[in-house]
Design an enzyme around this catalytic site. Structure first.
Site, PDB file in Angstrom:
ATOM      1  N   HIS A  37     -24.911 -24.628 -10.841  1.00 33.27           N
ATOM      2  CA  HIS A  37     -23.610 -25.241 -10.546  1.00 33.27           C
ATOM      3  C   HIS A  37     -22.630 -24.982 -11.690  1.00 33.27           C
ATOM      4  O   HIS A  37     -21.448 -24.682 -11.460  1.00 33.27           O
ATOM      5  CB  HIS A  37     -23.757 -26.759 -10.383  1.00 33.27           C
ATOM      6  CG  HIS A  37     -24.651 -27.199  -9.263  1.00 33.27           C
ATOM      7  ND1 HIS A  37     -25.852 -27.830  -9.473  1.00 33.27           N
ATOM      8  CD2 HIS A  37     -24.510 -27.116  -7.913  1.00 33.27           C
ATOM      9  CE1 HIS A  37     -26.410 -28.124  -8.307  1.00 33.27           C
ATOM     10  NE2 HIS A  37     -25.629 -27.699  -7.342  1.00 33.27           N
ATOM     11  N   GLN A 146     -24.725 -17.350  -4.337  1.00 33.99           N
ATOM     12  CA  GLN A 146     -25.461 -16.394  -3.507  1.00 33.99           C
ATOM     13  C   GLN A 146     -26.873 -16.898  -3.190  1.00 33.99           C
ATOM     14  O   GLN A 146     -27.510 -16.435  -2.257  1.00 33.99           O
ATOM     15  CB  GLN A 146     -25.522 -15.046  -4.255  1.00 33.99           C
ATOM     16  CG  GLN A 146     -26.123 -13.904  -3.471  1.00 33.99           C
ATOM     17  CD  GLN A 146     -25.325 -13.568  -2.223  1.00 33.99           C
ATOM     18  OE1 GLN A 146     -24.180 -13.154  -2.314  1.00 33.99           O
ATOM     19  NE2 GLN A 146     -25.934 -13.764  -1.064  1.00 33.99           N
ATOM     20  N   GLN A 151     -25.693 -19.556   4.005  1.00 34.34           N
ATOM     21  CA  GLN A 151     -24.540 -20.465   3.901  1.00 34.34           C
ATOM     22  C   GLN A 151     -23.283 -19.653   3.563  1.00 34.34           C
ATOM     23  O   GLN A 151     -22.209 -19.869   4.136  1.00 34.34           O
ATOM     24  CB  GLN A 151     -24.826 -21.504   2.822  1.00 34.34           C
ATOM     25  CG  GLN A 151     -23.647 -22.350   2.425  1.00 34.34           C
ATOM     26  CD  GLN A 151     -24.058 -23.506   1.531  1.00 34.34           C
ATOM     27  OE1 GLN A 151     -24.641 -24.472   2.012  1.00 34.34           O
ATOM     28  NE2 GLN A 151     -23.768 -23.419   0.250  1.00 34.34           N
TER      29      GLN A 151
HETATM   30  P1  AMP Z   1     -25.886 -27.597  -3.722  1.00 35.81           P
HETATM   31  O1  AMP Z   1     -25.516 -28.716  -4.658  1.00 35.81           O
HETATM   32  O2  AMP Z   1     -27.332 -27.255  -3.749  1.00 35.81           O
HETATM   33  O3  AMP Z   1     -25.326 -27.797  -2.331  1.00 35.81           O
HETATM   34  O4  AMP Z   1     -25.155 -26.303  -4.289  1.00 35.81           O
HETATM   35  C1  AMP Z   1     -23.777 -26.288  -4.521  1.00 35.81           C
HETATM   36  C2  AMP Z   1     -23.343 -24.869  -4.764  1.00 35.81           C
HETATM   37  O5  AMP Z   1     -24.011 -24.347  -5.898  1.00 35.81           O
HETATM   38  C3  AMP Z   1     -23.678 -23.934  -3.583  1.00 35.81           C
HETATM   39  O6  AMP Z   1     -22.633 -23.013  -3.395  1.00 35.81           O
HETATM   40  C4  AMP Z   1     -24.927 -23.262  -4.067  1.00 35.81           C
HETATM   41  O7  AMP Z   1     -25.135 -21.989  -3.480  1.00 35.81           O
HETATM   42  C5  AMP Z   1     -24.640 -23.134  -5.554  1.00 35.81           C
HETATM   43  N1  AMP Z   1     -25.902 -22.970  -6.277  1.00 35.81           N
HETATM   44  C6  AMP Z   1     -26.997 -23.775  -6.216  1.00 35.81           C
HETATM   45  N2  AMP Z   1     -27.988 -23.260  -6.968  1.00 35.81           N
HETATM   46  C7  AMP Z   1     -27.520 -22.098  -7.491  1.00 35.81           C
HETATM   47  C8  AMP Z   1     -28.080 -21.096  -8.329  1.00 35.81           C
HETATM   48  N3  AMP Z   1     -29.321 -21.170  -8.795  1.00 35.81           N
HETATM   49  N4  AMP Z   1     -27.310 -20.044  -8.654  1.00 35.81           N
HETATM   50  C9  AMP Z   1     -26.036 -19.939  -8.177  1.00 35.81           C
HETATM   51  N5  AMP Z   1     -25.458 -20.848  -7.395  1.00 35.81           N
HETATM   52  C10 AMP Z   1     -26.187 -21.915  -7.045  1.00 35.81           C
END
Ligand code: AMP
Length: 259
Positions: A37, A146, A151
């Site tokens: 994040h 990514q 999504q």
């Molecule tokens: P989430 O809180 O899991 O819904 O993720 C919020 C955003 O952070 C989404 O766009 C995810 O794809 C991105 N995200 C989560 N984990 C990662 C990661 N390891 N690398 C890059 N982006 C991430």
């Protein structure tokens, strides 16, 4: 840093920045923030005058048997991380739905297969909440990872099809040094389960280098790992995507195929 807790307060704020013409970067999250994040947030910080992080565990994207109730919500820690990263606004509403909410966004092609099959209704919930967040915050740019490849596909298609005036920025997956893609759900893993998650990441990586049928190769190799249960392996565009259950925790990951 200002924390905004209601839809009306968020709309009042976005009215203001639309009037001022400032560029706004939105990073939608469900909280339990980690380095993945933060990478999105830093990119937004570099590219936009105002940075908004939304923190909302969206109920409409969880199935009835999924982890909505126990999804981690370390609110104080999340806010401290946002403050340290130079975020201007955190939008952290208790609820984003009216009691009689009855309108949904449904993408019907790229939301099929992969998580669309394993988690019926998931992408309808994602597309709906993302469009609501866009309308509430009216960002110039919005940042997505990514790591959640399907999504990303769904949101790109929705933005194009519905002419949503936002520029999407897709950020490469951030991994821990052992290769595991960072995820809020990694907190659920025991030490033994973490070792299985490492194996999952290693096999995915190795599969992308197979000369022929990488999906069949990965599927076969993952089925041999007794400490995990395979959900799916699928090629989507130039990416090899997979989901597994490690204990009760569902992990997804994807890598670009080496051509
Ligand atoms: P989430 O809180 O899991 O819904 O993720 C919020 C955003 O952070 C989404 O766009 C995810 O794809 C991105 N995200 C989560 N984990 C990662 C990661 N390891 N690398 C890059 N982006 C991430």
């Amino acid at each position: 840093m200002k924390v905004i807790g209601s839809m009306t307060a968020m709309q009042r704020q976005s009215d203001e920045w639309i009037r001022s013409g400032e560029s706004v970067g939105l990073v939608p999250t469900m909280g339990a923030l980690h380095e993945g994040h933060l990478t999105l947030i830093r990119r937004a910080r570099k590219e936009c005058k105002r940075v908004v992080v939304s923190i909302y565990v969206n109920p409409t994207q969880f199935g009835p048997k999924e982890d909505l109730a126990k999804y981690p919500r370390p609110r104080r820690q999340d806010l401290a991380m946002c403050r340290a990263a130079g975020v201007d606004f955190v939008f952290a509403p208790q609820n984003l739905y009216f009691p009689d909410h009855s309108s949904y966004v449904e993408e019907t092609i790229v939301s099929q297969g992969r998580d669309g099959t394993s988690r019926p209704g998931h992408f309808r919930g994602v597309a709906t909440v993302v469009l609501k967040l866009f309308n509430l915050t009216r960002p110039t740019r919005a940042y997505f990872g990514q790591k959640d490849a399907q999504q990303v596909d769904v949101i790109i298609r929705m933005v194009r099809d519905l002419n949503v005036p936002v520029k999407l920025i897709i950020v490469p997956t951030v991994r821990d040094p052992d290769g595991v893609a960072m995820s809020s759900r990694n907190r659920y893993l025991s030490v033994e389960e973490r070792a299985t998650a490492v194996k999952f990441a290693q096999l995915l990586q190795k599969a992308t280098k197979q000369k022929s049928k990488p999906a069949s190769w990965l599927s076969r190799e993952l089925k041999r790992v007794t400490s995990l249960r395979l959900d799916y392996v699928e090629v989507a565009g130039d990416r090899l995507c997979a989901a597994v259950f490690v204990g009760k925790t569902r992990l997804i990951d994807n890598e670009r195929l080496v051509s």
